[in-house]
Design a protein around this motif. Sequence first.
Motif, short mmCIF file in Angstrom:
data_model
loop_
_atom_site.label_atom_id
_atom_site.label_comp_id
_atom_site.label_asym_id
_atom_site.label_seq_id
_atom_site.Cartn_x
_atom_site.Cartn_y
_atom_site.Cartn_z
N LYS A 163 0.66 -1.06 0.06
CA LYS A 163 0.11 -0.01 -0.01
C LYS A 163 1.05 1.24 0.11
CE LYS A 163 -3.56 2.38 2.63
NZ LYS A 163 -4.26 2.47 4.05
N GLN A 164 1.86 1.50 0.83
CA GLN A 164 2.64 2.37 0.98
C GLN A 164 3.69 2.46 -0.30
OE1 GLN A 164 4.77 1.63 4.58
NE2 GLN A 164 2.67 2.04 5.74
N ILE A 165 3.91 1.42 -1.00
CA ILE A 165 4.74 1.42 -2.14
C ILE A 165 4.04 2.05 -3.36
CG2 ILE A 165 5.66 0.04 -4.14
CD1 ILE A 165 6.72 -1.80 -1.54
N ARG A 166 2.66 1.68 -3.45
CA ARG A 166 1.77 2.21 -4.42
C ARG A 166 1.63 3.64 -4.40
NH1 ARG A 166 -0.79 -2.92 -3.40
NH2 ARG A 166 -2.27 -1.92 -2.06
N GLN A 167 1.54 4.14 -3.07
CA GLN A 167 1.30 5.38 -2.80
C GLN A 167 2.53 6.25 -3.17
OE1 GLN A 167 0.50 6.57 1.35
NE2 GLN A 167 1.57 8.38 1.11
#
Length: 171
Positions: A163-167
């Motif tokens: 989730k953080q990587i995609r953000q």
Amino acid sequence: MTKRNLIRWMAAALFVPGLLIGSATFAKTETLNGPAPDFKLPMAGKKVLKLSDLKGDVVMINFWASWCGPCREEMPLIEGIYQKYKKLGFTVYGVNVDANPKDAQQLLKETGVSFPVGYDTKNKVSELYKVDSMPSTVMVDRKGNMRFLHRGYKPGYEQDYEKQIRQLIRE
């Protein structure tokens, strides 16, 4: 007692086959800000990689040790994340804290890890990042700023990582 000796003592005192007791207690995500301290570490094959060489990519800095049960559990999952997102400007910089790189290299061979791994045998980088649990993971954005810190590992954390990587990739 030096931090290096403290980490070794903790590992010996808390290690139960396959599990480092207490890492789940420390496992949490924190939001960070500010530039990621630059560092360079030797890698296998006498190469050296500087964090600043990766500027422009989203970077997951993962501090780990071969003696750490949660690190061993997490390593193949991080490899899968690396493979999934590397074409989108994401990389992993593994920072191994074992005193002997051969211990780390054996685990890397067993798990088939392909992302870059540097050897912090004197714990200078882990001290620079104030690492206080194994594993510890710092997410760095494309501009070189620290954004997220994860202490420890529990199953399911890989969803938070993704989730953080995609953000960060979208920014």
